[in-house]
Design a protein around this motif. Structure first.
Motif, mmCIF file in Angstrom:
data_model
loop_
_atom_site.group_PDB
_atom_site.id
_atom_site.type_symbol
_atom_site.label_atom_id
_atom_site.label_comp_id
_atom_site.label_asym_id
_atom_site.label_seq_id
_atom_site.Cartn_x
_atom_site.Cartn_y
_atom_site.Cartn_z
ATOM 1 N N LYS A 1 -9.323 31.735 118.010
ATOM 2 C CA LYS A 1 -9.316 31.003 116.740
ATOM 3 C C LYS A 1 -8.135 31.426 115.890
ATOM 4 O O LYS A 1 -7.450 30.578 115.281
ATOM 5 C CB LYS A 1 -10.623 31.248 115.993
ATOM 6 N N ARG A 2 -7.863 32.714 115.859
ATOM 7 C CA ARG A 2 -6.743 33.201 115.060
ATOM 8 C C ARG A 2 -5.414 32.667 115.596
ATOM 9 O O ARG A 2 -4.542 32.256 114.827
ATOM 10 C CB ARG A 2 -6.745 34.730 115.069
ATOM 11 N N GLN B 1 -12.868 34.794 118.589
ATOM 12 C CA GLN B 1 -12.256 35.012 117.281
ATOM 13 C C GLN B 1 -10.737 35.155 117.407
ATOM 14 O O GLN B 1 -9.983 34.663 116.548
ATOM 15 C CB GLN B 1 -12.851 36.255 116.606
ATOM 16 N N ALA C 1 -13.548 27.825 120.030
ATOM 17 C CA ALA C 1 -13.218 28.841 119.024
ATOM 18 C C ALA C 1 -12.932 28.208 117.674
ATOM 19 O O ALA C 1 -13.311 28.760 116.630
ATOM 20 C CB ALA C 1 -11.998 29.651 119.490
ATOM 21 N N GLU D 1 -17.308 37.385 121.991
ATOM 22 C CA GLU D 1 -17.242 37.037 120.571
ATOM 23 C C GLU D 1 -15.864 37.365 120.013
ATOM 24 O O GLU D 1 -15.266 36.554 119.299
ATOM 25 C CB GLU D 1 -18.324 37.783 119.794
ATOM 26 N N GLN D 2 -15.357 38.544 120.340
ATOM 27 C CA GLN D 2 -14.010 38.908 119.894
ATOM 28 C C GLN D 2 -12.958 37.998 120.508
ATOM 29 O O GLN D 2 -11.983 37.621 119.839
ATOM 30 C CB GLN D 2 -13.706 40.363 120.266
#
Length: 203
Positions: free
Chosen positions: A166-167, A163, A200, A159-160
């Protein structure tokens, strides 16, 4: 800015030497092994090292950090979450020596006449960072060409990881991406064709 890629060690992790061609100063990113190879490159090109930056704590990215920093007299930087307790050996975390410094999200380091901006990008490890310098992104084992870092090691978190991808993919414009292993790529290439990045970006 000149970027030299030196694959080191039996896993062939990418060590990057980022140099200022005007001042002949440089920063070494992820010296994972073969300190003599790295130091010989610095000597052959008359480069003065100003810092060692680590994208994360795994041994294949940190194995030569103490030797390079010791020989050049520079500090080592890493995110605190990827540090091992002092005196404790852990191949997945780095034991930061005296004089070492922590990297945090949003830090801007002015080194060798260049700016290095720090983004915390956990997932592969809790303390993984991406380093932005000019139009270059040094993504460690967070983002690879066509893939992403493993999350099945201790401290990994899918999950991290998503993320963090995505960032990175949300950064405006295009960047040259210099990953911890394998070939370089571009951010636009990964936005378009990397399955994990595409996943993502839907989150």
């Amino acid at each position: 800015m000149l970027i030299k890629t030196i694959p080191v060690g039996f896993i062939e992790a990418n060590c990057y030497i980022v140099s200022n061609e005007e001042t002949l100063e440089c920063v070494v990113i992820d010296p994972g092994d073969e300190s003599n190879t790295i130091l010989n490159y610095l000597e052959d090109n008359k480069l003065r090292c100003r810092a060692v930056l680590l994208t994360h704590g795994h041994y294949d990215h940190t194995g030569a950090a103490l030797a390079v920093a010791g020989e050049t007299g520079v500090p080592i930087y890493i995110n605190e979450k990827d540090c091992a307790p002092k005196g404790q050996y852990d191949p997945m975390r780095f034991s930061l020596p005296e004089g070492g410094r922590f990297l945090s999200d949003g830090d801007v380091l002015e080194l060798a006449g260049m700016k290095f901006e720090i983004m915390e990008t956990p997932g592969h490890t809790p303390g993984g960072v991406t380093i932005r310098c000019g139009e270059a992104l040094f993504t460690g084992d967070t983002l690879f060409k066509g893939s992403c870092g493993r999350v099945d090691f201790a401290g990994g978190d899918m999950e991290q990881e998503l993320q963090s991808l995505k960032r990175i993919c949300s950064l405006p414009g295009n960047y040259e991406v210099y990953p911890g292993h394998m070939d370089s790529t571009t951010l636009e290439q990964e936005r378009c064709f990397n399955y994990y990045c595409r996943q993502a970006m839907t989150m």
